[in-house]
Motif scaffolding. Structure first.
Motif: not given
Ligand code: ATP
Ligand code: MG
Length: 471
Positions: A33, A216, A335-336
């Motif tokens: 990430s 997520r 997270q999306e």
């Protein structure tokens, strides 16, 4: 007795391994990430650094004016209502109106700027994605159905755009506002402020982190499934004649139905996780207000807190709720975006194999002789080679027709000549020059292709005929 002990130790080692495994996976994901965010910042947001700078300034103003409101409430209660100060009767209302105007203007300007940056940076990403697809190797691009690509362009890119815009707003405006309001709480009464920051904020963050993980995974699965749905639509439309000819309409409808159900299921999972975030924060907020009334009331009975200070504090606490929620939600939104970004970047990062070799020269066509020397080729994922040791000598000016059963490799020979794919073995030469040793551009300029599947661009007939010729 011994068995029991054995069982115990074994169990423990299993859970230990599992935990290590989960932790490793978590760290991996986390670093992925971070790498993705860094890349987004470096490649797509950097050009707008000035605008972001202006936006930060505007948001400092927004945060300061939001932080000033509870202070005016405190002054109103203590100076206007308790002390009956006539100057304050004018100053406080004028001040409130002034800061509201300033805040409104700054909010407008910064919203426009931040959304512009969010939208622009993702359109640039879409542009890169498109050019990546157009330049990409046929072998790679062919791995996914066109429907899946359309879905990535539409859904993932849009999701990413929403994430970038929301993240910029949350990160700059809401975080600054939270800081300003909490700073104000500390200036009024550090006891109460400590209770608030120590109880509510850490609990809120812990709750959000858990929910972020659920969101997520649901979001990733949902996007994947949406891609499959677009594939199905594209497939059904392009094969509609076949579907009808074989009476498979209901079968296609069933397939679509189950894909739609799965999309719904994943979407709902993400929605539930997101929806759980608000009540969690709401409940924590209730606990905080209760605790503040109790402790503040006690202090006031001791003569350590004025009514105005208490009112100011509660106003700040209520004002901090919304921005704090956005900040806490940041993890979920992020997270999306990471789920969508991973899919977008995986296409951007695909490596091409059909490229100009470093010493590639320009193809010089003199007479136009084409020679296949012992050419073999196997498509990826195929068990048998499509061509096996094929040699053909085409003389300049000669017209050659290849005749053979369907699937015998006629089109494949042309694919290799134009380097849509590269031979696995052997050499193809045009006027004595190996096609792999000349630039793709010069090779394709020297050739023309009319395929067996007629294809028209959505354009005029004249433009279709003139396709690829200089204007
Ligand atoms: N993109 C591809 N990926 C994998 N396999 C392929 C691909 N294109 C063709 N093939 C396979 O390679 C073999 C040769 O196909 P090719 O298209 O060259 O045959 P063809 O002689 O042109 O047939 P037709 O007369 O039907 O046009 C076939 O077995 C085919 O299924
Ligand atoms: Mg063919």
């Amino acid at each position: 007795m011994t068995t029991e002990l054995d069982e115990n130790t074994r169990d423990k080692s299993v859970t230990h391994n599992q935990r290590a495994d989960v932790q490793a996976r978590y760290h991996n994901r986390r670093s992925r990430s971070i790498a993705l965010i860094e890349r987004m910042l470096r490649s797509y947001l950097r050009p707008y650094i000035w605008l972001l700078g202006i936006s930060v300034l505007l948001n400092v103003i927004i945060a300061a004016t939001t932080g000033a409101l509870p202070w005016f409430i405190q002054l109103a209660v203590d100076e206007v209502f308790n002390n009956k100060d006539p100057d304050m009767l004018i100053l406080v209302p004028v001040g409130v109106v002034a800061i509201s105007f300033i805040k409104g203007l700054a909010t407008y300007a910064s919203n426009v700027i931040m959304n512009f940056v969010g939208q622009r940076s993702t359109s640039n990403l879409q542009r890169d994605l498109f050019s990546r697809l157009v330049h990409g190797d046929l072998a790679y691009v062919g791995q996914k159905h066109s429907g899946a690509y359309i879905s990535i362009f539409m859904n993932d890119a849009t999701r990413l755009r929403a994430t970038v815009s929301t993240m910029i707003v949350s990160l700059i405006r809401h975080l600054l506002t939270v800081v300003a309001l909490i700073a104000f709480m500390f200036t009024i009464n550090w006891h109460l402020a400590m209770i608030y920051t120590v109880i509510v904020i850490p609990m809120g963050i812990a709750a959000m982190r858990r929910l972020g993980r659920v969101t997520r995974s649901a979001s990733r699965d949902g996007l994947q499934e949406t891609g499959e749905f677009s594939t199905l639509i594209a497939e059904t439309l392009s094969g509609l004649r076949i579907v009808k000819a074989y009476g498979q309409e209901n079968d296609q409808i069933d397939r679509a139905g189950s894909t739609i159900d799965r999309v719904l299921e994943f979407t709902m999972r993400a929605i539930r996780a997101r929806a759980a975030a608000s009540p969690a924060i709401e409940a924590l907020g209730g606990i905080a207000v209760g605790a503040i009334i109790f402790v503040g009331g006690y202090q006031s009975m001791q003569g350590n807190l004025t009514a105005g200070e208490f009112m100011g504090f509660i106003t700040a606490l209520l004002a901090v709720y919304q921005p704090l929620r956005s900040v806490a939600n940041m993890q979920t939104v992020l997270q999306e975006g990471v789920a969508a970004g991973t899919r977008v970047f995986s296409i951007l990062d695909a490596e091409d194999h059909i490229v100009d070799s470093p010493e590639a020269g320009i193809l010089k066509v003199d007479k136009g002789a084409v020679r296949f020397d012992n050419v073999s080729f196997q498509y990826d994922g195929r068990e048998h080679p499509a061509l096996n040791g094929v040699s053909i000598d085409v003389q300049p000016g000669q017209t050659v027709a290849l005749v053979g059963a369907s699937g015998s490799g006629k089109s494949t020979l042309l694919n290799l000549t134009l380097r849509f794919f590269d031979v696995s073995d052997g050499v193809i030469e045009i006027d004595g020059q190996n096609v792999r040793h000349v630039t793709l551009d010069s090779l394709r300029r020297a050739t023309a292709l009319v395929t067996q599947d007629p294809f028209l661009f959505d354009d005029t007939i004249a433009n279709n005929i003139a396709y690829g010729s200089p204007p």
